[in-house]
Design an enzyme around this catalytic site. Structure first.
Site, PDB file in Angstrom:
ATOM      1  N   CYS A 115       0.816  -1.227   0.000  1.00 62.58           N
ATOM      2  CA  CYS A 115       0.000   0.000   0.000  1.00 62.58           C
ATOM      3  C   CYS A 115       0.848   1.275   0.000  1.00 62.58           C
ATOM      4  CB  CYS A 115      -0.950   0.008   1.189  1.00 62.58           C
ATOM      5  SG  CYS A 115      -2.138  -1.333   1.125  1.00 62.58           S
ATOM      6  N   HIS A 252      -3.338   7.679   1.676  1.00 66.04           N
ATOM      7  CA  HIS A 252      -3.698   6.323   1.216  1.00 66.04           C
ATOM      8  C   HIS A 252      -5.071   6.004   1.792  1.00 66.04           C
ATOM      9  CE1 HIS A 252      -3.859   2.108   0.570  1.00 66.04           C
ATOM     10  NE2 HIS A 252      -3.630   1.769   1.826  1.00 66.04           N
ATOM     11  N   ASN A 282      -9.935  -0.091  -0.522  1.00 68.19           N
ATOM     12  CA  ASN A 282      -8.480   0.035  -0.464  1.00 68.19           C
ATOM     13  C   ASN A 282      -7.889  -0.566  -1.746  1.00 68.19           C
ATOM     14  OD1 ASN A 282      -5.762  -0.171   0.053  1.00 68.19           O
ATOM     15  ND2 ASN A 282      -5.998  -0.951   2.138  1.00 68.19           N
TER      16      ASN A 282
HETATM   17  O1  UT7 Z   1      -3.738  -0.525   3.489  1.00 65.64           O
HETATM   18  C1  UT7 Z   1      -3.081  -1.463   4.298  1.00 65.64           C
HETATM   19  C2  UT7 Z   1      -3.360  -1.213   5.678  1.00 65.64           C
HETATM   20  N1  UT7 Z   1      -4.555  -1.844   6.137  1.00 65.64           N
HETATM   21  C3  UT7 Z   1      -5.312  -1.193   6.986  1.00 65.64           C
HETATM   22  O2  UT7 Z   1      -5.057  -0.054   7.245  1.00 65.64           O
HETATM   23  C4  UT7 Z   1      -6.423  -1.921   7.694  1.00 65.64           C
HETATM   24  C5  UT7 Z   1      -6.370  -1.598   9.152  1.00 65.64           C
HETATM   25  N2  UT7 Z   1      -7.398  -2.197   9.932  1.00 65.64           N
HETATM   26  C6  UT7 Z   1      -8.715  -1.877   9.825  1.00 65.64           C
HETATM   27  O3  UT7 Z   1      -9.066  -1.077   8.992  1.00 65.64           O
HETATM   28  C7  UT7 Z   1      -9.677  -2.469  10.797  1.00 65.64           C
HETATM   29  O4  UT7 Z   1      -8.974  -3.137  11.823  1.00 65.64           O
HETATM   30  C8  UT7 Z   1     -10.678  -3.452  10.143  1.00 65.64           C
HETATM   31  C9  UT7 Z   1     -11.635  -2.673   9.263  1.00 65.64           C
HETATM   32  C10 UT7 Z   1      -9.942  -4.477   9.321  1.00 65.64           C
HETATM   33  C11 UT7 Z   1     -11.497  -4.148  11.245  1.00 65.64           C
HETATM   34  O5  UT7 Z   1     -12.146  -3.191  12.060  1.00 65.64           O
HETATM   35  P1  UT7 Z   1     -12.086  -3.335  13.637  1.00 65.64           P
HETATM   36  O6  UT7 Z   1     -12.913  -2.255  14.196  1.00 65.64           O
HETATM   37  O7  UT7 Z   1     -10.620  -3.370  14.012  1.00 65.64           O
HETATM   38  O8  UT7 Z   1     -12.804  -4.696  13.863  1.00 65.64           O
HETATM   39  P2  UT7 Z   1     -12.254  -6.010  14.586  1.00 65.64           P
HETATM   40  O9  UT7 Z   1     -11.219  -6.667  13.734  1.00 65.64           O
HETATM   41  O10 UT7 Z   1     -11.895  -5.645  15.982  1.00 65.64           O
HETATM   42  O11 UT7 Z   1     -13.553  -6.916  14.593  1.00 65.64           O
HETATM   43  C12 UT7 Z   1     -14.714  -6.576  15.348  1.00 65.64           C
HETATM   44  C13 UT7 Z   1     -15.764  -7.631  15.133  1.00 65.64           C
HETATM   45  C14 UT7 Z   1     -15.240  -9.055  15.265  1.00 65.64           C
HETATM   46  O12 UT7 Z   1     -16.227  -9.813  15.893  1.00 65.64           O
HETATM   47  P3  UT7 Z   1     -16.110 -10.183  17.458  1.00 65.64           P
HETATM   48  O13 UT7 Z   1     -14.823 -10.931  17.579  1.00 65.64           O
HETATM   49  O14 UT7 Z   1     -16.092  -8.866  18.164  1.00 65.64           O
HETATM   50  O15 UT7 Z   1     -17.330 -11.011  17.690  1.00 65.64           O
HETATM   51  C15 UT7 Z   1     -15.075  -9.526  13.844  1.00 65.64           C
HETATM   52  O16 UT7 Z   1     -15.208 -10.914  13.707  1.00 65.64           O
HETATM   53  O17 UT7 Z   1     -16.264  -7.528  13.781  1.00 65.64           O
HETATM   54  C16 UT7 Z   1     -16.229  -8.829  13.162  1.00 65.64           C
HETATM   55  N3  UT7 Z   1     -16.015  -8.643  11.726  1.00 65.64           N
HETATM   56  C17 UT7 Z   1     -17.012  -8.446  10.861  1.00 65.64           C
HETATM   57  N4  UT7 Z   1     -18.355  -8.394  11.031  1.00 65.64           N
HETATM   58  C18 UT7 Z   1     -19.108  -8.171   9.926  1.00 65.64           C
HETATM   59  C19 UT7 Z   1     -14.832  -8.614  11.061  1.00 65.64           C
HETATM   60  N5  UT7 Z   1     -15.057  -8.407   9.748  1.00 65.64           N
HETATM   61  C20 UT7 Z   1     -16.406  -8.322   9.608  1.00 65.64           C
HETATM   62  C21 UT7 Z   1     -17.238  -8.088   8.496  1.00 65.64           C
HETATM   63  N6  UT7 Z   1     -18.566  -8.020   8.710  1.00 65.64           N
HETATM   64  N7  UT7 Z   1     -16.759  -7.921   7.242  1.00 65.64           N
END
Ligand code: UT7
Length: 325
Positions: A115, A252, A282
């Protein structure tokens, strides 16, 4: 004292025709439009057609950038393609782009910084131009991440999309002051201790397969705001500018919450932040030139504006560039 600066002469972009909405995503994995919008800001992404390659996307973006720059391909002597999804393991995607554009001079090569690839490519081209080794460069960010996604993993497949963007840079003699046009400063960073936070579980040497993207999203998120803000501050120090003097922030496009966090930390007001991820998710190395393209289309950039770009990606890699338009 007169010095050479790399001035951006033209910008181009290309998004594949097929659009996949969050609604479409919810038919493939257990997710919802609400979750994706609330956690990321993404509403849709573009997906390359069967047989449409990263180079095809890059060629379309590069052609548009050349036309807008009013520069003939025969006058380009450096082609850099930032991509983590090359057409083939080798040769580079850049040489196919070079060939299809009719560029016959100088060098063409790919840059792999995921990225952060566009910022890496911009800084590399800038150094070639400043050293007098090249006169006019094409820097392209082109990706087909749809080909390396695990379409059963809802934590990653909803985040990424395909696309390409390109800029034409030209070496111009300037006064050597911070009021010059062109790239005023850039900073690149990487830290391989974090290689397992965001990676692809395949490759020619390890598995002899392409593999799929894996990410510890929470950890990447945790590092993003801090690392990006740090490198922006270092870039600003190099020129003596303050964040309050930035006319436009073109980051980005990974997650709207990351963009908001950085802007808040640096006190950059929301109207000066370009956000395009809503429409294409992204797109890795393509996201900054895609955002530049949209900002220009919306007439948000004028000659003389101070434009700040930044990115962070797998590696970790990260970096920033400050440009006077
Ligand atoms: O460009 C390269 C760099 N990449 C990035 O910058 C990405 C950086 N990270 C992020 O943008 C975020 O961490 C994510 C968008 C990937 C995830 O958001 P989050 O607020 O950190 O969510 P999380 O990973 O803490 O997940 C929260 C909950 C989980 O469920 P439990 O364990 O709380 O029951 C996940 O299983 O959301 C669940 N979850 C989803 N639910 C519905 C994860 N993905 C999904 C989904 N739909 N697509």
């Amino acid at each position: 004292m007169a010095i050479i600066r790399s001035v951006i002469r033209g910008v181009g972009a290309y998004l594949p025709k097929r659009v996949m909405t969050n609604e479409d995503m919810s038919k493939i994995v257990d997710t919802t439009d609400d979750w994706i919008i609330e956690r990321t800001g993404i509403k849709a992404r573009h997906i390359a057609a069967d047989g449409e390659l990263t180079s095809d996307l890059g060629i379309a973006a590069a052609k548009q950038a050349l036309v807008r720059a009013g520069i003939d391909p025969i006058d380009i002597d450096l082609v850099i393609c930032a991509t983590a999804t090359p057409d083939r393991t080798f040769p580079s995607t850049a040489v196919r782009i070079q060939h299809e554009l009719g560029v016959t001079k100088g060098a063409a090569f790919d840059i792999q910084a995921v990225c952060s690839g566009f910022v890496y490519g911009l800084a590399t081209a800038d150094n070639f131009l400043k050293a007098g080794q090249s006169r006019r460069a094409l820097v392209i960010g082109a990706e087909t991440f749809s080909r390396i996604l695990d379409w059963e993993d809802r934590t990653t497949c909803v985040l990424f999309g395909d696309g390409a963007g390109a800029v034409v840079l030209e070496a111009q003699t300037q006064f050597g002051s911070r009021e010059d046009r062109g790239i005023l400063a850039s900073q690149l960073r990487s830290d391989g201790r974090f290689e397992d936070m965001l990676y692809v579980d395949g490759g020619p040497s390890s598995t002899m397969t392409t593999g799929h993207l894996r990410m510890n999203g929470r950890e990447v998120f945790r590092h993003a705001v801090q690392k990006i803000s740090g490198v922006i501050e270092e870039t600003l120090v190099m020129t003596g500018y303050a964040a309050s003097e930035i006319d436009l922030f073109v980051p980005h496009q990974a997650n709207a919450r990351i963009l908001d966090g950085i802007a808040k930390k640096l006190s950059i007001s929301p109207e000066r932040v370009i956000k395009t991820l809503e429409n294409h998710g992204n797109t890795s190395a393509a996201s900054i030139p895609l955002a530049l393209n949209q900002a220009l289309a919306e007439q948000k950039i004028s000659e003389g504006d101070l434009v700040l770009m930044e990115a962070m990606g797998g590696g970790f890699t990260w970096g920033a560039a400050l440009v006077r338009w």
